[in-house]
Design an enzyme around this catalytic site. Sequence first.
Site, PDB file in Angstrom:
ATOM      1  N   TYR A   1       1.045 -18.162  59.980  1.00 18.99           N
ATOM      2  CA  TYR A   1       0.118 -18.598  58.921  1.00 18.99           C
ATOM      3  C   TYR A   1      -1.177 -17.790  58.948  1.00 18.99           C
ATOM      4  O   TYR A   1      -1.789 -17.543  57.906  1.00 18.99           O
ATOM      5  CB  TYR A   1      -0.125 -20.118  59.000  1.00 18.99           C
ATOM      6  CG  TYR A   1       1.132 -20.848  58.576  1.00 18.99           C
ATOM      7  CD1 TYR A   1       2.050 -21.306  59.537  1.00 18.99           C
ATOM      8  CD2 TYR A   1       1.487 -20.962  57.232  1.00 18.99           C
ATOM      9  CE1 TYR A   1       3.249 -21.889  59.151  1.00 18.99           C
ATOM     10  CE2 TYR A   1       2.686 -21.546  56.841  1.00 18.99           C
ATOM     11  CZ  TYR A   1       3.558 -21.991  57.807  1.00 18.99           C
ATOM     12  OH  TYR A   1       4.757 -22.536  57.424  1.00 18.99           O
TER      13      TYR A   1
ATOM     14  N   HIS B   1       2.129 -28.572  48.559  1.00 18.84           N
ATOM     15  CA  HIS B   1       2.581 -28.197  49.906  1.00 18.84           C
ATOM     16  C   HIS B   1       1.450 -27.699  50.794  1.00 18.84           C
ATOM     17  O   HIS B   1       1.690 -27.051  51.813  1.00 18.84           O
ATOM     18  CB  HIS B   1       3.687 -27.124  49.801  1.00 18.84           C
ATOM     19  CG  HIS B   1       4.925 -27.654  49.159  1.00 18.84           C
ATOM     20  ND1 HIS B   1       5.867 -26.857  48.567  1.00 18.84           N
ATOM     21  CD2 HIS B   1       5.368 -28.929  48.983  1.00 18.84           C
ATOM     22  CE1 HIS B   1       6.852 -27.605  48.081  1.00 18.84           C
ATOM     23  NE2 HIS B   1       6.563 -28.866  48.310  1.00 18.84           N
TER      24      HIS B   1
ATOM     25  N   CYS C   1     -11.523 -29.924  65.854  1.00 18.80           N
ATOM     26  CA  CYS C   1     -12.005 -30.730  64.734  1.00 18.80           C
ATOM     27  C   CYS C   1     -13.494 -31.054  64.907  1.00 18.80           C
ATOM     28  O   CYS C   1     -13.922 -31.476  65.985  1.00 18.80           O
ATOM     29  CB  CYS C   1     -11.203 -32.032  64.667  1.00 18.80           C
ATOM     30  SG  CYS C   1     -11.806 -33.206  63.433  1.00 18.80           S
TER      31      CYS C   1
ATOM     32  N   CYS D   1     -13.632 -35.129  65.486  1.00 19.62           N
ATOM     33  CA  CYS D   1     -13.097 -35.840  66.673  1.00 19.62           C
ATOM     34  C   CYS D   1     -12.694 -34.894  67.790  1.00 19.62           C
ATOM     35  O   CYS D   1     -12.120 -35.319  68.803  1.00 19.62           O
ATOM     36  CB  CYS D   1     -11.890 -36.688  66.249  1.00 19.62           C
ATOM     37  SG  CYS D   1     -10.422 -35.694  65.925  1.00 19.62           S
TER      38      CYS D   1
ATOM     39  N   GLU E   1      19.624 -24.875  33.478  1.00 23.82           N
ATOM     40  CA  GLU E   1      18.749 -24.361  32.421  1.00 23.82           C
ATOM     41  C   GLU E   1      18.989 -25.061  31.081  1.00 23.82           C
ATOM     42  O   GLU E   1      18.103 -25.047  30.214  1.00 23.82           O
ATOM     43  CB  GLU E   1      18.926 -22.856  32.284  1.00 23.82           C
ATOM     44  CG  GLU E   1      20.298 -22.446  31.825  1.00 23.82           C
ATOM     45  CD  GLU E   1      20.494 -20.943  31.797  1.00 23.82           C
ATOM     46  OE1 GLU E   1      19.838 -20.231  32.596  1.00 23.82           O
ATOM     47  OE2 GLU E   1      21.287 -20.488  30.967  1.00 23.82           O
TER      48      GLU E   1
END
Length: 231
Positions: free
Chosen positions: A53, A106, A134, A137, A203
């Site tokens: 990512y 997503h 974070c 927290c 389709e």
Amino acid sequence: MAKVVIFSGAGISAESGLSTFRDSDGLWEKYRIEEICTHGCLNWNRENTLTFYDARREQLSSVTPNAAHYAIAKLQEQYPSDIALITQNVDDLFERAGCKDVLHLHGFLPRLRCEVCGKTHLIGYTKQERDFTCKSCHGSLRPDIVFFGEAAPMYEHLYEAMEECQFLVIIGSSGNVIAMDHFALHVKVSILNNLEKSEAINERVYTKVIYKKATEAVDEIVLDVERFLQL
Ligand code: APR
Ligand code: ZN
């Protein structure tokens, strides 16, 4: 609620240089979904998942919206309360083209999510610093992307939008994850724009089918939407 829903997938960003998933050179030809996009992969394959990512996020800095993104942004600006933009894409090309309130089903690549409290943290196109925790927290962070097998809370807003939708446009989605055919059966007008047929799509349920690049189809789609909204 909007009369027109423009629903998109990876195909609308293809001409900006972002790979789709299931086309011949797609991401799922190069990577295994089980290893970097399935519930649990952050436990047993964390570093490879974060690296995947990171690379996709960094790639965003080198691509730009294409004519399809800009045409849709202009249409939404003309008819702000009549157009809902719902995408499976996690890139920010719609936003960079000027679109507002894009619903990302997503997740969103420039954002991380706390694995403990869920708080999100925008990091733009940078790598996720592995010691970044974070702000609320101090929990561990992960890409704010919905993996297969995980909850996709935004789908609820898709279903809500489709209750009001009269004109459905599908651009650049193979239908392998979200089947929109049954929605197409319940609207007045539906347009399907992909590069080619998809086995996951019937389709015949669409009013109009355009097998062209999104940038070549978008002007015709915009005209159809404008005519519908001016009725
Ligand atoms: N213009 C229009 N359509 C295009 C173009 C283009 N230039 N290039 C490709 N397409 C079409 C293809 O014909 C195909 O139907 O885009 C579609 C891409 O399909 P997929 O790769 O399956 O992408 P998508 O439908 O968005 O995948 C849905 O699957 O892996 C998950 O979370 C991921 O959101 C993704 C979801
Ligand atoms: Zn937290």
